[in-house]
Write an enzyme that holds these catalytic residues in place. Structure first.
Site, mmCIF file in Angstrom:
data_model
loop_
_atom_site.group_PDB
_atom_site.id
_atom_site.type_symbol
_atom_site.label_atom_id
_atom_site.label_comp_id
_atom_site.label_asym_id
_atom_site.label_seq_id
_atom_site.Cartn_x
_atom_site.Cartn_y
_atom_site.Cartn_z
ATOM 1 N N GLU A 184 -1.664 -8.909 4.872
ATOM 2 C CA GLU A 184 -1.409 -9.046 6.314
ATOM 3 C C GLU A 184 -2.702 -9.016 7.129
ATOM 4 O OE1 GLU A 184 -0.736 -6.404 4.479
ATOM 5 O OE2 GLU A 184 -0.886 -4.515 5.598
ATOM 6 N N HIS A 235 -3.746 -5.628 1.164
ATOM 7 C CA HIS A 235 -3.153 -5.926 2.474
ATOM 8 C C HIS A 235 -3.293 -7.402 2.836
ATOM 9 C CE1 HIS A 235 -2.446 -1.751 3.594
ATOM 10 N NE2 HIS A 235 -3.614 -1.479 3.036
ATOM 11 N N CYS A 292 0.841 -1.201 0.000
ATOM 12 C CA CYS A 292 0.000 0.000 0.000
ATOM 13 C C CYS A 292 0.877 1.252 0.000
ATOM 14 C CB CYS A 292 -0.969 -0.053 1.188
ATOM 15 S SG CYS A 292 -2.361 1.073 1.005
#
Lengths: 233, 737
Positions: free
Chosen positions: A206, A204, A87
């Protein structure tokens, strides 16, 4: 694997990234400060996480790209270190010239926070070796400026050299305009450096590493990295 | 230069007092307290501290009726935010606050700074903000400027929350013409702290340094609190300079710097500079501790040159905090704030005089006793006129002009029930990596606590059309619905924050609404063991004399011991659907009545608090035992809308059993009787048996499967077509804004 996460003023997904890395490597990553001109010795991976470095008040990532730590990150990559930019981190990598192209305003001119699906374009990289070829995985996207842009020559070169790592796709893996919410050139969600050691992507992964939270679609990316280093060690 | 403030000319002072919103008798009190005519700065300080916004002078006598205590309450109302014990040594810190007036004048900045302000109220107490929610009321979608207001408010909330990196996980939106000239923007923040490391605003220690940190002070937002305490006329546009400008980047740095400093023992007291900025923070901190305070404004970090004491004391520049440090800890603190590239300045010290003394360039600009500003501010028991009770609407007297399937298709697309995706797609709900139930997934948002299995369940609720028809029942219902939404994910409701949005309190019928709503809320809070721990009051929500609907917005917080227990609302395949609670076909104030027949009539559905508690406790126990695959409360739109919402969330339909009642079908399917839940379980029988044993009404409604809701008479309503209508409304409305 020893990982470090760079914290710029305005970084806000460093904790998410630390959770994902700790979960897959069993080792808490080290937080690195933007003002430090040197990286600690012995790092395998440097992550530039998501957020709004310097408020994104100039072009996204433009200020952070000139922080003292980025000189060290560039040297680290030149010496063969692995770098992951997610990002805002992807934006910084582009602004720092470590990856080609730029991230423009989303085509809708609105911040987009939603699930997206990405097709894995190659699986012989340290970031993707745990995915099946052509695999599709879901991840959160949350950005105002994720519309990947580069001139045609650059895009052709990226494609020709197999450096497009991830493309926005439907859950079935079709690369369609409707799956490309931010309007990225050729549905590009993530790209690699020629030596395959630097990956930048907008979504993302994560945020998808824990079955109790939002599934584990993002886990293979981090497991790939962990495995690459375990194999190398 | 003197040690005495320079009084204004008496006539000028009286005229300015009126302009600043002080009533004649209040100004007389100022003269009596000071024993002389005030200086300009003093007059400004009195007027903001005694504004409705800061003093709660019309509402305090009623707010005292709200229950605020429970064994798990660590801090109730009166601090920057409420604090509750959530187990494992953790505390949840939370509050909701309005930014209604600024959001009408300048929607983006008004909403953005609303988020910024409520975040500061939470991290000032030592908590890391982990979730934002909001409660929004807009006017009729086709009202002038309304699309721009919606767009600006949504962008403002997202712009601020996304940048600071706190997920926006939930909220609610209503539309009604009563908000055409006065939309409501209520923002809530929830933070997590160690229960033994809470920071308060009570200043102590004579000589301790008063420290300013954060952004610089400019001339923005001067008299914002006064603006927020008055009605609007056609001059709303001219009030734009009273709106503050937000800088979420500075806020993010401020969060990190404050939390880092809070790891040390340097702080005695801390408060953010919100409404009335430096004035309220210094007065409240010193006042709460029974101290005095001296400020020297020359050292205040300034964005512009030539600012006067009056401007600096009244500025509402954002992202600023005031702290009292322990002696000798200035250097430790300064190093942290410099690291985060924020301003840091010692601007005064605590005294034992019980007065606030403000100096600028050697001149004393204000010297005022603190007690009359804070604890002894004016207090009004204003006249109250009760809202007349409405006759009950007999469902048999309301014919069905549309048919069930057509009505459902229209209801799921109406502004109050349509999908909020267009809004939440602009809010980062996932940052932090702990959001287990995001917007649309469940009745309450579920956010796990980092490094724990424990999770918070969070919701905001109010049904203003109920409150308008019967403020007491409406107040009760708002609390009950928040409690119900937390229950429906399997969590234990613990406490709430309230945001009371009403019209002009000087009108007896408005004060009557307020008093009755508080009465209803208090009854529900008591019956449900769901105390109020923080809140905010926003009055004068009127434009050109037209008041908003009475809107007591409730922000509820509950806890789950294990995030894995949380259930969502999406209908799973192959499940029996069981309705808990009784159905009487209550059509008064229902959305069906309004949207399908165009009538806003009758009293709202009553809330029986004993039944509410019994049904909710039963549902929660079932979820905890396991086996409940989905749960959704029955609220706006009634039973069939609740079923449709579950079906649209998964894309699966259900075959529905005939009504066991002799109610007209539209009353059965769309009545809004309270205290009801829909549960999806593998087999209904054990659940029905458990309900019978517990004395809880339960009814098997049907079984999930297929791609349509199939009514008992055999008519099939396609989920795809419901979804298309449900999803189309807001994007169509906002197209091209």
């Amino acid at each position: 694997m020893r990982a470090g996460i760079v914290v710029f003023p305005g970084t806000n997904r460093e904790r998410d990234m630390a959770l994902a890395l700790a979960r897959t490597t069993g080792r808490k990553p080290q937080m690195l400060w933007h003002g430090d001109a040197a990286l600690p010795a012995g790092l395998d991976l440097v992550v530039l996480p998501g957020g709004f470095s310097y408020g994104d008040y100039l072009r996204c990532g433009a200020m952070a790209a000139h922080s003292p730590v980025m000189r060290a990150v560039r040297d680290f990559a030149a010496r063969g270190g692995y770098v992951l930019g997610v990002c805002n981190g992807f934006q910084i990598l582009c602004e720092a010239g470590m990856l080609p192209g730029a991230l423009l305003r989303n085509a809708s001119l609105r911040f987009l926070s939603m699930d997206c699906h990405m097709r894995v374009e190659r699986t012989d990289t340290p970031f993707t070796n745990r995915f099946q070829r052509g695999a599709v995985f879901r991840a959160t996207m949350a950005h105002g400026d994720g519309n990947y842009f580069a001139d045609d020559a650059t895009l052709d070169r990226l494609e020709g050299e197999g450096l497009v790592a991830l493309r926005y796709a439907t859950p079935a893996g079709e690369v369609t305009p409707a799956a490309n919410r931010n309007g990225a050139a050729r549905n590009i969600a993530g790209i690699l450096s020629p030596d395959l050691r630097v990956l930048g992507l907008m979504p993302h992964p994560e945020n998808q590493v824990d079955p109790a939270i939002d599934g584990t679609d993002g886990l293979p990316l981090f497991e790939s990295l962990a495995e690459s280093f375990a194999a190398a060690a | 230069m003197t040690d005495q403030p320079i009084p204004l000319a008496p006539e000028r002072a009286a005229q300015l007092a009126a302009e600043f919103g002080l009533k004649p008798d209040e100004y007389e009190r100022v003269l009596a307290i000071l024993g002389r005519v005030p200086s300009l700065t003093e007059l400004g300080v009195f007027s903001v501290m005694w504004s409705e916004h800061c003093s709660y002078k019309s509402s305090r006598v009623w707010l005292r009726e709200l229950p605020t205590k429970a064994p798990w309450v660590i801090q109730g109302p009166g601090e920057n935010a409420g604090v509750i014990d959530i187990g494992e040594g953790l505390a949840a810190v939370f509050k909701m606050e309005s930014h209604n007036h600024p959001s009408f004048i300048e929607p983006y900045q008004g909403a953005a700074t609303g988020v910024g302000g409520i975040l500061r109220d939470v991290f000032t107490m030592g908590a890391r903000p982990v979730a934002n929610l909001n409660a929004l009321r807009f006017g009729a979608p086709d009202a002038p400027r309304m699309r721009q207001i919606i767009d600006g408010v949504v962008r403002g909330i997202g712009g601020y929350g996304n940048c600071v990196g706190v997920p926006t996980v939930g909220g609610e939106v209503n539309f009604h013409p009563a908000y055409n000239g006065n939309p409501l923007v209520n923002a809530m923040t929830v933070g997590i702290a160690r229960a033994d490391r809470i920071f308060y605003a009570r200043a102590t220690g004579v000589g301790n340094p008063v420290v300013y940190v954060g952004s610089k002070t400019g001339r923005d937002g001067i008299h914002g609190a006064t603006m927020a305490s008055a009605e609007f006329s056609t001059d709303a546009e001219e009030k734009r300079p009273t709106v503050q400008i937000g800088d979420p980047f500075a806020e993010k740095l401020l969060i990190e710097a404050c939390l880092e400093l809070m790891e040390t023992d340097a702080i005695v007291a801390i408060q953010d500079m919100g409404a009335a900025g430096l004035t309220s923070s210094s007065v409240e901190m010193a006042g709460k501790g029974g101290m005095g305070i001296e400020l020297s404004l020359d050292t205040v970090p300034q964005r512009e040159s030539g600012m006067t004491a009056y401007e600096m004391m009244l500025s509402e520049s954002q992202e600023r905090m005031l702290m009292i440090l322990k002696p000798g800890r200035e250097a430790v603190a300064e190093a942290i704030f410099r690291k985060w590239e924020l301003d840091f300045a010692v601007i005064g010290r605590l005294t034992d005089t019980g007065r606030i003394v403000v100096r600028r360039k050697g001149q004393v600009e204000a010297d005022i006793p603190l007690a009359p500003l804070e604890s002894e501010a004016p207090l009004y028991r204003r006249p109250v006129a009760e809202t007349p009770k409405l006759p009950v609407l007999d469902p048999a007297s309301v014919p069905d002009p549309a048919g069930i399937a057509a009505a459902l298709q229209r209801l799921v697309a109406c502004p109050d029930l349509c999908s909020r995706r267009w809004i939440w797609d602009q809010y980062d709900s996932m940052v932090g990596g702990q959001t287990a139930k995001r917007p649309g997934a469940a009745d309450a948002a579920v956010v796990r606590i980092e490094d724990h299995r424990r999770a918070l369940a969070l919701t905001t609720d109010s049904t203003p059309r109920y409150c308008a028809a019967d403020p007491e029942e409406g107040g009760k219902q708002a609390v009950a619905e928040a409690w119900r939404n937390i229950t429906a994910v399997g969590a234990t409701p613990l406490a709430l924050t309230d945001n009371m949005n009403f019209g002009n309190p000087e009108k007896p019928e408005i004060m009557g609404q307020f008093a009755a709503a508080v009465r209803g809320m208090a009854a529900a809070c008591t019956a449900l063991d769901f105390p109020v721990v923080s809140g905010n009051v926003s009055l004068y929500n009127e434009t050109e004399g037209r008041a908003i609907l009475p809107t007591p917005a409730i922000g509820g917080v509950g806890v789950l011991e294990d995030v894995a227990q949380a259930v969502g609302l999406a209908l799973p395949p192959g499940c029996d659907l069981v309705l808990i609670g009784e159905t009487h076909g209550w059509l008064g104030q229902s959305l069906w009545l309004r949207e399908i027949t165009g009538r806003e009539e009758g009293p709202p559905p009553p809330v029986d608090l004993v039944t509410e508690r019994r049904n909710g406790d039963f549902v929660r126990a079932c979820i905890r035992k396991g086996g409940v695959r989905a749960c959704h409360d029955v609220s706006d739109g009634g039973l069939l809308v609740a079923l449709a919402e579950m079906a649209m969330a998964s894309g699966l339909g259900a075959a529905l059993a005939p009504s066991p009642t002799d109610l007209p079908p539209h009353a059965y399917w769309f009545g809004e009787d309270q205290g009801r839940y829909l549960l999806a379980v593998a087999e209904a029988a054990p659940l029905l048996e458990a309900a019978r044993a517990a004395g809880v009404p339960a009814l098997r409604l049907g079984r999930s499967g297929g791609e349509a809701l199939v009514l008992p008479e055999g008519e099939a309503i396609s989920i795809a077509s419901l979804r298309a209508a449900h999803e189309a409304t807001l994007p169509a409305l906002m197209e091209g804004v």
